[in-house]
Write a protein that holds these residues in place. Structure first.
Motif, PDB file in Angstrom:
ATOM      1  N   ALA A   1      66.017-104.534 -55.290  1.00 16.76           N
ATOM      2  CA  ALA A   1      66.419-105.955 -55.944  1.00 16.76           C
ATOM      3  C   ALA A   1      67.847-105.887 -55.591  1.00 16.76           C
ATOM      4  O   ALA A   1      68.366-107.060 -55.409  1.00 16.76           O
ATOM      5  CB  ALA A   1      66.456-105.680 -57.497  1.00 16.76           C
ATOM      6  N   SER A   2      68.668-104.792 -55.236  1.00 11.05           N
ATOM      7  CA  SER A   2      69.807-105.065 -54.859  1.00 11.05           C
ATOM      8  C   SER A   2      70.109-105.599 -53.547  1.00 11.05           C
ATOM      9  O   SER A   2      70.847-106.542 -53.241  1.00 11.05           O
ATOM     10  CB  SER A   2      70.572-103.734 -54.636  1.00 11.05           C
TER      11      SER A   2
ATOM     12  N   ARG B   1      76.292-109.118 -58.383  1.00 10.24           N
ATOM     13  CA  ARG B   1      75.016-108.484 -58.973  1.00 10.24           C
ATOM     14  C   ARG B   1      74.207-107.595 -58.123  1.00 10.24           C
ATOM     15  O   ARG B   1      73.565-106.810 -58.540  1.00 10.24           O
ATOM     16  CB  ARG B   1      73.954-109.678 -59.237  1.00 10.24           C
ATOM     17  N   SER B   2      74.415-107.765 -56.751  1.00 11.07           N
ATOM     18  CA  SER B   2      73.799-106.551 -55.956  1.00 11.07           C
ATOM     19  C   SER B   2      74.405-105.392 -56.383  1.00 11.07           C
ATOM     20  O   SER B   2      73.424-104.518 -56.275  1.00 11.07           O
ATOM     21  CB  SER B   2      74.022-106.978 -54.567  1.00 11.07           C
TER      22      SER B   2
ATOM     23  N   ALA C   1      72.963-107.303 -64.666  1.00 12.75           N
ATOM     24  CA  ALA C   1      72.960-108.089 -63.654  1.00 12.75           C
ATOM     25  C   ALA C   1      72.013-109.277 -64.066  1.00 12.75           C
ATOM     26  O   ALA C   1      72.232-110.545 -63.299  1.00 12.75           O
ATOM     27  CB  ALA C   1      72.543-107.735 -62.209  1.00 12.75           C
ATOM     28  N   SER C   2      71.265-109.115 -64.989  1.00  9.28           N
ATOM     29  CA  SER C   2      70.196-110.117 -65.253  1.00  9.28           C
ATOM     30  C   SER C   2      70.759-111.122 -66.474  1.00  9.28           C
ATOM     31  O   SER C   2      70.020-112.065 -66.754  1.00  9.28           O
ATOM     32  CB  SER C   2      68.931-109.470 -65.685  1.00  9.28           C
ATOM     33  N   ALA C   3      71.612-110.577 -67.177  1.00 10.95           N
ATOM     34  CA  ALA C   3      71.981-111.547 -68.371  1.00 10.95           C
ATOM     35  C   ALA C   3      72.919-112.612 -67.750  1.00 10.95           C
ATOM     36  O   ALA C   3      73.660-112.545 -66.892  1.00 10.95           O
ATOM     37  CB  ALA C   3      72.896-110.636 -69.271  1.00 10.95           C
ATOM     38  N   ALA C   4      72.972-113.826 -68.619  1.00  7.20           N
ATOM     39  CA  ALA C   4      73.713-114.680 -68.514  1.00  7.20           C
ATOM     40  C   ALA C   4      75.140-114.368 -69.228  1.00  7.20           C
ATOM     41  O   ALA C   4      75.142-113.789 -70.405  1.00  7.20           O
ATOM     42  CB  ALA C   4      73.332-115.789 -69.214  1.00  7.20           C
ATOM     43  N   HIS C   5      76.437-114.680 -68.373  1.00  6.33           N
ATOM     44  CA  HIS C   5      77.563-114.527 -68.917  1.00  6.33           C
ATOM     45  C   HIS C   5      78.581-115.607 -68.489  1.00  6.33           C
ATOM     46  O   HIS C   5      78.494-116.170 -67.840  1.00  6.33           O
ATOM     47  CB  HIS C   5      77.945-112.722 -68.660  1.00  6.33           C
TER      48      HIS C   5
END
Length: 89
Positions: free
Chosen positions: A68-69, A56-57, A31-35
């Motif tokens: 965080a979700s 991402r949630s 969820a934290s990576a740029a893609h």
């Protein structure tokens, strides 16, 4: 053996296969990576997209980070419950 597997797969609804595949992909996503994204809002330069936040949630939920979700999108947990019921139903 292969015939039994094909017959079993024919009885599983296509919708269940799609949702299960989507949840599995989100389970392995970072969820934290740029893609690369197909999101038109992200590609237009907007930083906020409710759909991306929901994905991402769900990904954060599968990582075990419930707080965080919920902060990413409050309906992430609800989405997982609904999709799980759609798969089983």
């Amino acid at each position: 053996m292969a015939r039994n597997i094909r017959n079993t797969l024919k009885r599983i609804p296509f919708e269940a296969i799609c949702w299960l595949s989507a949840l599995i992909c989100l389970g392995f996503a970072d969820a934290s990576a740029a893609h690369l994204t197909l999101c038109p809002l992200q590609n237009a330069g907007f930083s906020f997209c409710p759909g991306c936040g929901l994905g991402r949630s769900v990904s954060l939920l599968f990582e075990g980070d419930i707080v965080a979700s919920l902060l990413m999108h409050p309906l992430g947990i609800f989405a997982v419950i609904v999709l799980s019921l759609r798969i089983v139903d």
